[in-house]
Design a protein around this motif. Structure first.
Motif, mmCIF file in Angstrom:
data_model
loop_
_atom_site.group_PDB
_atom_site.id
_atom_site.type_symbol
_atom_site.label_atom_id
_atom_site.label_comp_id
_atom_site.label_asym_id
_atom_site.label_seq_id
_atom_site.Cartn_x
_atom_site.Cartn_y
_atom_site.Cartn_z
ATOM 1 N N GLY A 448 0.798 -1.224 0.000
ATOM 2 C CA GLY A 448 0.000 0.000 0.000
ATOM 3 C C GLY A 448 0.834 1.279 0.000
ATOM 4 N N PHE A 449 2.146 1.165 -0.171
ATOM 5 C CA PHE A 449 2.972 2.375 -0.254
ATOM 6 C C PHE A 449 2.774 3.010 -1.630
ATOM 7 N N VAL A 450 2.552 4.310 -1.630
ATOM 8 C CA VAL A 450 2.310 5.042 -2.872
ATOM 9 C C VAL A 450 3.646 5.551 -3.420
ATOM 10 N N VAL A 451 3.872 5.322 -4.712
ATOM 11 C CA VAL A 451 5.027 5.940 -5.361
ATOM 12 C C VAL A 451 4.467 6.899 -6.388
ATOM 13 N N LEU A 452 4.748 8.165 -6.177
ATOM 14 C CA LEU A 452 4.234 9.171 -7.089
ATOM 15 C C LEU A 452 5.156 9.223 -8.287
ATOM 16 N N THR A 453 4.587 9.003 -9.461
ATOM 17 C CA THR A 453 5.431 9.032 -10.655
ATOM 18 C C THR A 453 5.591 10.461 -11.134
ATOM 19 N N ASP A 454 4.510 11.210 -11.089
ATOM 20 C CA ASP A 454 4.558 12.562 -11.615
ATOM 21 C C ASP A 454 3.257 13.295 -11.413
ATOM 22 N N ARG A 455 3.288 14.614 -11.681
ATOM 23 C CA ARG A 455 2.060 15.333 -11.975
ATOM 24 C C ARG A 455 1.689 14.883 -13.385
ATOM 25 N N THR A 456 0.415 14.732 -13.670
ATOM 26 C CA THR A 456 -0.001 14.288 -15.003
ATOM 27 C C THR A 456 0.691 15.121 -16.075
ATOM 28 N N LYS A 457 0.753 16.438 -15.814
ATOM 29 C CA LYS A 457 1.283 17.308 -16.871
ATOM 30 C C LYS A 457 2.807 17.317 -16.939
ATOM 31 N N ASP A 458 3.473 16.725 -15.962
ATOM 32 C CA ASP A 458 4.943 16.710 -15.983
ATOM 33 C C ASP A 458 5.521 15.404 -16.518
ATOM 34 N N LEU A 459 4.667 14.391 -16.704
ATOM 35 C CA LEU A 459 5.154 13.121 -17.260
ATOM 36 C C LEU A 459 5.727 13.363 -18.658
ATOM 37 N N ILE A 460 6.728 12.557 -18.987
ATOM 38 C CA ILE A 460 7.360 12.713 -20.299
ATOM 39 C C ILE A 460 6.947 11.514 -21.147
ATOM 40 N N LYS A 461 6.304 11.757 -22.275
ATOM 41 C CA LYS A 461 5.834 10.638 -23.098
ATOM 42 C C LYS A 461 6.741 10.474 -24.302
ATOM 43 N N SER A 462 7.526 9.426 -24.283
ATOM 44 C CA SER A 462 8.514 9.209 -25.338
ATOM 45 C C SER A 462 8.181 7.920 -26.089
ATOM 46 N N GLY A 463 7.875 8.066 -27.364
ATOM 47 C CA GLY A 463 7.578 6.885 -28.186
ATOM 48 C C GLY A 463 6.492 6.014 -27.582
ATOM 49 N N GLY A 464 5.500 6.633 -26.959
ATOM 50 C CA GLY A 464 4.376 5.878 -26.397
ATOM 51 C C GLY A 464 4.633 5.368 -24.987
ATOM 52 N N GLU A 465 5.863 5.537 -24.472
ATOM 53 C CA GLU A 465 6.176 5.090 -23.107
ATOM 54 C C GLU A 465 6.249 6.310 -22.189
#
Ligand code: AMP
Length: 558
Positions: A448-465
């Protein structure tokens, strides 16, 4: 789009009102005034230390502060404040601000804490949207209020300077808006009326989110939500403040109510050390040591600064044992540095909309069997959900994703201190049972530990990943020559976006882009390594100390 309230929790069973049997327990409203009443009665001699602009330290106690807060309710009423009215504050952490924290909601009015570091247009927008009738202001922020006062003519009746008469500066305000001195008003009454009783769901505080896009949005807390939030903050597996603690909140009282500390500390009888304007690393370190702080709280940038200062001047923490950090990801390497200095970092996640506590990092049974490195990995996560505020990661269809530590979802929360809608924006309502969208993306691990990946708008979308900017930044901070780092997406004709890393070297260190890139080898898949690394002198920070990614994108987009 997300679907809210989808069967993650069972529907609440309706109770037949005719057969319902009520408990025979005292039904007392959870009111903010009860917190300071308790502190005054049972921890009356406990200290509140305030640093003034000239560096002087003033000392008072919970007993004295509670009496002054009651006197302040007379002042507020005399100035025409009625239940439901909004009263603004533009002030740093001090005993006077704390008095307002109790007196304003204490009479059923609403304390609208405004962040003085925002752009003047945003401050004017907030005070106008909230319809503040009075603004209480630190002397240093008076020019801000004077500049925006013409735009607030319709509602604003008075500006009260939080100072004694001899610190009042002559300032021109539009006709109809009085300029008043706080200590003169306080000296004008000797009355200390009892605290009134009213419904615990009454609004108590109004805090606007420092949105990086669009206008700030208002979160309207209630007495009930604030009191419950503060109680849970004192749980043993949360901040566990004690009567023997001395707490220095470096997080300002305009940032999500200083994370609840102005209420949780008096509730526990914890002494408060309020740093005023002097939040630079040298002043903070001196205050922490000289005032024997055992606990503190602030955004990671504050702790990065304090550590760099310590490295430059030497020395250490004399009494500090633990710090609470949130507002942005706390880098793992920095956590290890603090551990080496004898300070445990508690990582927490939340937002203004959740008062702000949603998760808190504390060990679970499985943690005890972990080696030091695995423990540090877990300690660097955003923590696990606290009682009273549930968290889930939902996919785009609104279904909860598995707790496998891998599957990303849109993080949502709901609970006793989560907003149901923004102030005066009914279209944002999620209701009392719905999930509130946080705008953060993350995973939950099997514990149940949360790992925050990003703010939605700060994620980097590279080649669909998706590439997590937080993950890239955490690695960069682990490099011995790096003080601060930020990863942003830049447009790329082939991959749509690619990561760019901006690095600030530690004082006295030189680093090269090649060296930084090489440092990523073996730590992340090759496709998520930053293509380009820029060495910069500093990074832009926003009004609450977070790195301004919007600004970086503007600078580096080309
Ligand atoms: P604010 O309402 O200004 O406190 O901002 C809330 C936002 O700060 C969250 O939605 C997150 O994006 C970010 N944030 C808060 N705590 C953390 C944390 N521990 N790690 C990473 N980001 C965080």
């Amino acid at each position: 789009m997300h679907a809210y309230g989808t069967g993650v929790w069972p529907a609440i069973a309706r109770i037949d009102m005719e057969t319902q049997m009520l408990g025979l327990m005292q039904r007392r409203n959870l009111l903010i005034s009860s917190v300071i009443t308790h502190a005054a009665r049972h921890h009356g001699a406990t200290e509140i230390v305030s640093r003034r602009d000239d560096g002087r330290l003033d000392r008072t106690t919970y007993a004295a502060l509670e009496r002054r807060a009651r006197r302040l309710t007379v002042v507020l009423r005399a100035l025409g404040i009625r239940p439901g009215d909004r009263v603004g504050t533009l002030a740093m952490n001090s005993d006077r601000h704390l008095e307002l924290y109790y007196a304003i909601p204490g009479i059923g009015a609403v304390c609208n804490t405004i962040n003085p570091r925002l752009a003047p247009e945003d401050i004017a927008y907030i005070a106008g949207h909230a319809e503040d009738r009075i603004i209480f202001v630190d002397p240093g922020f008076l020019p801000i209020v004077a500049a925006i006062a013409p735009a607030l003519r319709e509602m604003l009746r008075a500006v009260v300077v939080l100072a004694p008469p001899d610190a009042m500066a002559a300032t021109a305000l539009p006709e109809g808006i009085a300029l008043l001195c706080y200590e003169t008003l306080m000296a004008g009454t000797a009355e200390e009326p009892d605290w009134p009783d009213f419904d615990e769901n009454t609004a108590a505080g109004l805090c606007y989110t420092s949105g990086t896009t669009g206008r700030p949005k208002g979160v309207l807390y209630s007495h009930r939500s604030e009191v419950l939030h503060a109680m849970v903050e004192n749980f043993a597996d949360v901040f566990a403040l004690r009567a023997t603690d001395r707490m220095l909140p470096a997080v300002p009282m305009f940032h999500a109510n200083a994370w609840g500390i102005p209420y949780s500390a008096p509730m526990a009888g914890t002494a408060l050390i309020l740093p005023g304007r002097q939040l630079d690393p040298a002043s903070l370190l001196t205050l922490l040591n000289e005032e024997r702080a055992t606990a503190s709280a602030g955004v990671p940038t504050v702790w990065l600064g304090v550590l760099n200062h310590l490295r430059a001047v030497g020395g250490g923490f004399q009494t500090l044992g633990r710090i609470l950090s949130g507002g942005a990801a706390f880098p793992r390497a920095l956590m290890a540095d603090y551990a080496a200095l004898g300070v445990h970092v508690h990582h927490a996640w939340g937002m203004t909309e959740s008062s702000p506590l949603a998760t808190w990092n504390a060990a679970k049974p499985a943690t005890l069997a972990m080696d030091a490195q695995a423990r540090l990995d877990q300690q660097a996560t955003q923590g696990r959900t606290v009682f009273g505020c549930d968290v889930a990661a939902l996919n785009d269809a609104g279904e909860e994703v598995p707790w496998d530590g891998k599957t990303q979802g849109n993080l949502m929360f709901r609970g006793h201190w989560v907003a149901s809608a923004y102030f005066r924006q009914p279209e944002t309502s999620v209701g009392d049972q719905g999930w509130f969208p946080t705008g953060d993306v993350g995973v939950l691990d099997p514990e149940g530990f949360v790992v925050l990946t990003d703010r939605t708008k700060d994620l980097i979308k590279s080649g669909g990943e998706w590439i997590s900017s937080i993950a890239l930044e955490n690695i960069a901070i682990g490099h011995p020559g790096v003080a601060e780092a930020a990863a942003i997406a830049i447009p790329d004709p082939k991959w749509s976006e690619r990561p760019l890393l901006i690095v600030v070297p530690r004082e006295g260190c030189t680093v090269t882009p090649e060296e930084i890139r090489a440092f990523y080898q073996g730590k992340v898949p090759s496709w998520s390594m930053p293509d380009r690394v820029v060495i910069a002198e500093s990074l832009p920070h926003g009004a609450t100390g977070k790195i301004l990614k919007t600004e970086l994108r503007r600078i580096y987009a080309g």
